[in-house]
Design a protein around this motif. Structure first.
Motif, PDB file in Angstrom:
ATOM      1  N   PRO A   1       0.790  -1.206   0.010  1.00 29.57           N
ATOM      2  CA  PRO A   1       0.084   0.125  -0.014  1.00 29.57           C
ATOM      3  C   PRO A   1       0.920   1.426  -0.016  1.00 29.57           C
ATOM      4  CG  PRO A   1      -1.091  -1.389   1.414  1.00 29.57           C
ATOM      5  CD  PRO A   1       0.413  -2.294   0.959  1.00 29.57           C
ATOM      6  N   ASN A   2       1.883   1.288   0.668  1.00 27.09           N
ATOM      7  CA  ASN A   2       2.791   2.463   0.529  1.00 27.09           C
ATOM      8  C   ASN A   2       3.470   2.620  -0.507  1.00 27.09           C
ATOM      9  OD1 ASN A   2       2.412   2.746   3.551  1.00 27.09           O
ATOM     10  ND2 ASN A   2       4.165   1.625   4.102  1.00 27.09           N
ATOM     11  N   GLN A   3       4.132   1.522  -1.349  1.00 25.14           N
ATOM     12  CA  GLN A   3       4.409   1.840  -2.668  1.00 25.14           C
ATOM     13  C   GLN A   3       3.289   2.294  -3.672  1.00 25.14           C
ATOM     14  OE1 GLN A   3       6.832  -1.868  -3.910  1.00 25.14           O
ATOM     15  NE2 GLN A   3       7.511  -2.225  -2.163  1.00 25.14           N
ATOM     16  N   PHE A   4       1.960   1.750  -3.549  1.00 31.57           N
ATOM     17  CA  PHE A   4       1.168   2.213  -4.422  1.00 31.57           C
ATOM     18  C   PHE A   4       1.081   3.880  -4.126  1.00 31.57           C
ATOM     19  CE2 PHE A   4      -0.960  -1.970  -5.159  1.00 31.57           C
ATOM     20  CZ  PHE A   4      -0.540  -2.139  -6.329  1.00 31.57           C
ATOM     21  N   GLU A   5       0.959   4.352  -2.736  1.00 33.39           N
ATOM     22  CA  GLU A   5       0.620   5.511  -2.402  1.00 33.39           C
ATOM     23  C   GLU A   5       1.772   6.652  -3.255  1.00 33.39           C
ATOM     24  OE1 GLU A   5      -0.727   8.121   1.519  1.00 33.39           O
ATOM     25  OE2 GLU A   5       0.747   6.680   1.870  1.00 33.39           O
ATOM     26  N   ILE A   6       2.893   6.071  -3.105  1.00 35.44           N
ATOM     27  CA  ILE A   6       4.219   7.051  -3.616  1.00 35.44           C
ATOM     28  C   ILE A   6       4.436   6.888  -5.068  1.00 35.44           C
ATOM     29  CG2 ILE A   6       5.166   7.253  -1.294  1.00 35.44           C
ATOM     30  CD1 ILE A   6       7.321   5.280  -2.174  1.00 35.44           C
ATOM     31  N   GLY A   7       3.810   5.925  -5.670  1.00 36.52           N
ATOM     32  CA  GLY A   7       3.684   5.602  -7.211  1.00 36.52           C
ATOM     33  C   GLY A   7       5.118   4.915  -7.195  1.00 36.52           C
ATOM     34  N   ASN A   8       5.469   3.930  -6.692  1.00 35.99           N
ATOM     35  CA  ASN A   8       6.727   3.384  -6.795  1.00 35.99           C
ATOM     36  C   ASN A   8       6.539   1.854  -6.838  1.00 35.99           C
ATOM     37  OD1 ASN A   8       9.567   3.297  -6.532  1.00 35.99           O
ATOM     38  ND2 ASN A   8       9.970   2.844  -4.432  1.00 35.99           N
ATOM     39  N   PHE A   9       5.505   1.529  -7.312  1.00 37.82           N
ATOM     40  CA  PHE A   9       5.349   0.111  -7.559  1.00 37.82           C
ATOM     41  C   PHE A   9       4.554  -0.090  -9.127  1.00 37.82           C
ATOM     42  CE2 PHE A   9       3.472  -3.894  -7.333  1.00 37.82           C
ATOM     43  CZ  PHE A   9       4.298  -4.829  -6.706  1.00 37.82           C
ATOM     44  N   THR A  10       5.049  -0.922  -9.814  1.00 35.40           N
ATOM     45  CA  THR A  10       4.812  -1.206 -11.329  1.00 35.40           C
ATOM     46  C   THR A  10       3.989  -2.717 -11.528  1.00 35.40           C
ATOM     47  OG1 THR A  10       6.955  -2.107 -11.896  1.00 35.40           O
ATOM     48  CG2 THR A  10       6.556   0.322 -12.356  1.00 35.40           C
ATOM     49  N   LYS A  11       4.430  -3.699 -11.003  1.00 29.90           N
ATOM     50  CA  LYS A  11       4.286  -4.810 -11.206  1.00 29.90           C
ATOM     51  C   LYS A  11       3.999  -5.912 -10.053  1.00 29.90           C
ATOM     52  CE  LYS A  11       5.046  -8.518 -14.702  1.00 29.90           C
ATOM     53  NZ  LYS A  11       6.211  -9.036 -15.725  1.00 29.90           N
ATOM     54  N   ILE A  12       3.037  -6.761 -10.080  1.00 32.25           N
ATOM     55  CA  ILE A  12       3.027  -7.852  -8.784  1.00 32.25           C
ATOM     56  C   ILE A  12       3.086  -9.206  -9.779  1.00 32.25           C
ATOM     57  CG2 ILE A  12       1.344  -8.834  -7.231  1.00 32.25           C
ATOM     58  CD1 ILE A  12       0.255  -6.238  -6.949  1.00 32.25           C
ATOM     59  N   ASN A  13       4.186 -10.081  -9.256  1.00 30.64           N
ATOM     60  CA  ASN A  13       4.375 -11.414  -9.808  1.00 30.64           C
ATOM     61  C   ASN A  13       3.749 -12.381  -8.933  1.00 30.64           C
ATOM     62  OD1 ASN A  13       5.480 -10.581 -12.247  1.00 30.64           O
ATOM     63  ND2 ASN A  13       7.554 -10.353 -11.224  1.00 30.64           N
ATOM     64  N   LEU A  14       2.700 -13.210  -9.020  1.00 32.27           N
ATOM     65  CA  LEU A  14       2.212 -14.186  -8.305  1.00 32.27           C
ATOM     66  C   LEU A  14       2.606 -15.464  -8.820  1.00 32.27           C
ATOM     67  CD1 LEU A  14      -1.535 -12.833  -7.300  1.00 32.27           C
ATOM     68  CD2 LEU A  14       0.752 -12.820  -6.001  1.00 32.27           C
ATOM     69  N   HIS A  15       3.167 -16.241  -8.263  1.00 36.44           N
ATOM     70  CA  HIS A  15       3.706 -17.525  -8.698  1.00 36.44           C
ATOM     71  C   HIS A  15       2.794 -18.530  -8.692  1.00 36.44           C
ATOM     72  CE1 HIS A  15       7.954 -16.028  -8.654  1.00 36.44           C
ATOM     73  NE2 HIS A  15       7.436 -15.374  -7.346  1.00 36.44           N
ATOM     74  N   HIS A  16       3.104 -19.343  -9.571  1.00 37.51           N
ATOM     75  CA  HIS A  16       1.983 -20.544  -9.889  1.00 37.51           C
ATOM     76  C   HIS A  16       2.728 -22.006  -9.092  1.00 37.51           C
ATOM     77  CE1 HIS A  16      -0.455 -23.491 -11.593  1.00 37.51           C
ATOM     78  NE2 HIS A  16       0.529 -24.450 -11.944  1.00 37.51           N
ATOM     79  N   LEU A  17       2.389 -22.288  -8.285  1.00 34.01           N
ATOM     80  CA  LEU A  17       2.933 -23.258  -7.318  1.00 34.01           C
ATOM     81  C   LEU A  17       2.513 -24.588  -8.079  1.00 34.01           C
ATOM     82  CD1 LEU A  17       2.018 -21.722  -4.082  1.00 34.01           C
ATOM     83  CD2 LEU A  17       3.968 -22.011  -4.840  1.00 34.01           C
ATOM     84  N   THR A  18       3.552 -25.668  -8.165  1.00 32.10           N
ATOM     85  CA  THR A  18       3.404 -27.043  -8.716  1.00 32.10           C
ATOM     86  C   THR A  18       4.150 -27.937  -7.948  1.00 32.10           C
ATOM     87  OG1 THR A  18       3.638 -28.077 -10.739  1.00 32.10           O
ATOM     88  CG2 THR A  18       5.274 -26.330 -10.287  1.00 32.10           C
ATOM     89  N   THR A  19       3.588 -29.230  -8.017  1.00 31.87           N
ATOM     90  CA  THR A  19       4.362 -30.252  -7.442  1.00 31.87           C
ATOM     91  C   THR A  19       5.256 -30.885  -8.603  1.00 31.87           C
ATOM     92  OG1 THR A  19       2.649 -31.877  -7.993  1.00 31.87           O
ATOM     93  CG2 THR A  19       2.566 -30.821  -5.765  1.00 31.87           C
ATOM     94  N   LYS A  20       4.928 -30.523  -9.779  1.00 34.81           N
ATOM     95  CA  LYS A  20       5.564 -31.099 -11.066  1.00 34.81           C
ATOM     96  C   LYS A  20       4.847 -32.351 -11.410  1.00 34.81           C
ATOM     97  CE  LYS A  20       9.464 -28.334 -11.329  1.00 34.81           C
ATOM     98  NZ  LYS A  20       9.220 -27.118 -12.137  1.00 34.81           N
ATOM     99  N   ILE A  21       3.748 -32.803 -10.714  1.00 36.15           N
ATOM    100  CA  ILE A  21       2.890 -33.868 -10.876  1.00 36.15           C
ATOM    101  C   ILE A  21       1.539 -33.378 -11.411  1.00 36.15           C
ATOM    102  CG2 ILE A  21       1.993 -35.996 -10.180  1.00 36.15           C
ATOM    103  CD1 ILE A  21       4.328 -35.990  -7.991  1.00 36.15           C
ATOM    104  N   ASN A  22       1.239 -33.348 -12.604  1.00 36.02           N
ATOM    105  CA  ASN A  22      -0.002 -32.912 -13.121  1.00 36.02           C
ATOM    106  C   ASN A  22      -1.300 -33.388 -12.502  1.00 36.02           C
ATOM    107  OD1 ASN A  22       1.253 -31.021 -14.735  1.00 36.02           O
ATOM    108  ND2 ASN A  22       1.391 -32.279 -16.588  1.00 36.02           N
TER     109      ASN A  22
END
Length: 88
Positions: free
Chosen positions: A12-33
């Motif tokens: 929230p602080n980063q958004f407020e000061i305009g210091n944020f551009t991208k959020i990377n949420l990772h896809h978690l996997t067991t590697k067993i489909n």
């Protein structure tokens, strides 16, 4: 917006000061489909619970793509009841 805040606590602080551009949420996997299809929702919820637990203990957030740590955390904390669906 709650999940990104778990990973980036001052988001929230980063958004407020305009210091944020991208959020990377990772896809978690067991590697067993087939396993990923069955436990995908559990893995996602467990991962963010695990990171909130780490933050509460003063530990850094652990960024990973592996689902195994989150599954272990969930079963350690809840036993077999971890397999019962929860609300996120």
């Amino acid at each position: 917006m709650a999940r990104p805040i778990v990973l980036i606590s001052d988001l929230p602080n980063q958004f407020e000061i305009g210091n944020f551009t991208k959020i990377n949420l990772h896809h978690l996997t067991t590697k067993i489909n087939s396993l990923d299809k069955k436990v995908g929702p559990l893995v996602g919820l467990s991962y963010y619970q695990q990171q909130m637990f780490r933050t509460a203990k003063g530990l850094p957030v652990q960024i990973t793509d592996s689902a195994w740590s989150s599954l272990g955390f969930s079963f350690k904390r809840r036993g077999l009841s971890a397999l019962i669906p929860q609300r996120g």
